[in-house]
Enzyme design. Sequence first.
Site, mmCIF file in Angstrom:
data_model
loop_
_atom_site.group_PDB
_atom_site.id
_atom_site.type_symbol
_atom_site.label_atom_id
_atom_site.label_comp_id
_atom_site.label_asym_id
_atom_site.label_seq_id
_atom_site.Cartn_x
_atom_site.Cartn_y
_atom_site.Cartn_z
ATOM 1 N N MET A 127 4.533 7.340 -15.289
ATOM 2 C CA MET A 127 5.129 8.827 -15.107
ATOM 3 C C MET A 127 6.543 8.848 -14.864
ATOM 4 S SD MET A 127 1.641 10.423 -13.284
ATOM 5 C CE MET A 127 2.057 10.024 -11.788
ATOM 6 N N HIS A 152 7.469 -1.628 -13.758
ATOM 7 C CA HIS A 152 7.295 -0.995 -15.007
ATOM 8 C C HIS A 152 8.281 -1.974 -16.095
ATOM 9 C CE1 HIS A 152 7.037 3.074 -12.474
ATOM 10 N NE2 HIS A 152 5.850 3.033 -13.384
HETATM 11 O O1 PAF Z 1 0.161 4.843 -13.423
HETATM 12 C C1 PAF Z 1 0.569 5.898 -13.650
HETATM 13 O O2 PAF Z 1 1.924 5.868 -13.684
HETATM 14 C C2 PAF Z 1 -0.019 7.018 -14.283
HETATM 15 O O3 PAF Z 1 -1.583 7.059 -13.645
HETATM 16 C C3 PAF Z 1 -0.537 6.914 -15.883
HETATM 17 C C4 PAF Z 1 -1.169 5.467 -16.383
HETATM 18 C C5 PAF Z 1 0.843 6.946 -16.478
HETATM 19 C C6 PAF Z 1 -1.156 7.873 -16.402
HETATM 20 O O4 PAF Z 1 -0.387 9.248 -16.022
#
Ligand code: PAF
Length: 288
Positions: A36, A43
């Site tokens: 998100m 990430h």
């Molecule tokens: O973990 C996240 O950032 C969210 O839950 C995801 C997997 C991108 C789904 O919107």
Amino acid sequence: MSTSGLPDLVRDLPHLRALVESWHRAGLRVGVVPTMGALHQGHLSLVRRAAAETDRVIVTIFVNPRQFNSAADLAAYPRTEEADRLKLDGQGATLIYAPDGDTIYPPGFATTVSVEGLSEGLCGAYRPGHFAGMATVVTKLFTQTQADLAYFGEKDFQQLKIVQRLAVDLDLSITVIGCPTLREADGLAMSSRNVRLSSEARAIAPVLYAELQYLAGKLAEGRRMADVVDAAKRLIVAGGYQAVEYLELRAEADLAPLDTPLVPARLLVAAWLDGTRLIDNIAVPSLV
Ligand code: PAF
């Protein structure tokens, strides 16, 4: 199309489909890292892993309104697309897929993906509808990207289990890979929500991981969860947290509640600090 350096930005589904089809025709394997946005080192570690194991990496950025429990939480969620793109420089991402709301939820959208059992309890008990919203958008992102492998952090362990289940149940031809939680030097699990903590709260935050480690040690000595959980919750609050939502021992395989780790298990916690809800978990080896 870049395979190193800054990733391209694609918002349009037909464009994405054409690219992925051409990669698949060329025999290339495609990885996806759903996010998100508000990217942090956690990430980026998923992106690097995807780049090491696949030929093309799509990072999706979509702040999914259907998985938020309050309008205020959705509004407060950081949106940092250009900074995110810069952070991806040199990490191995081929492109960012950042669809608009209608591309994910076209007018008349009426389908919900709901994974029974795994979505109940833990975060599911405190965030009604969250996992159905998450599972629905992840299913859309899988079918839109047509990726072969997907990379998720173990920090959101319940989410990871739900996504692995839905991929199997819906015969999606994607393998969902769980990757270890990345932590700050003091043990705090990396999260997009950490930026919301005041400096005082940030100093308190590592208490959560410290307590998980302490509790895991007690379980390894043969203590039962029922005997130690209340004291552990009290210590988290004494350490500066406002409240503990849950602190539970669950089986890694199916999230069944446990009192002792007789199978590979996870300790999972959610607690409130400075008006921010933080979650974390650690693996607890089986005693047998
Ligand atoms: O973990 C996240 O950032 C969210 O839950 C995801 C997997 C991108 C789904 O919107």
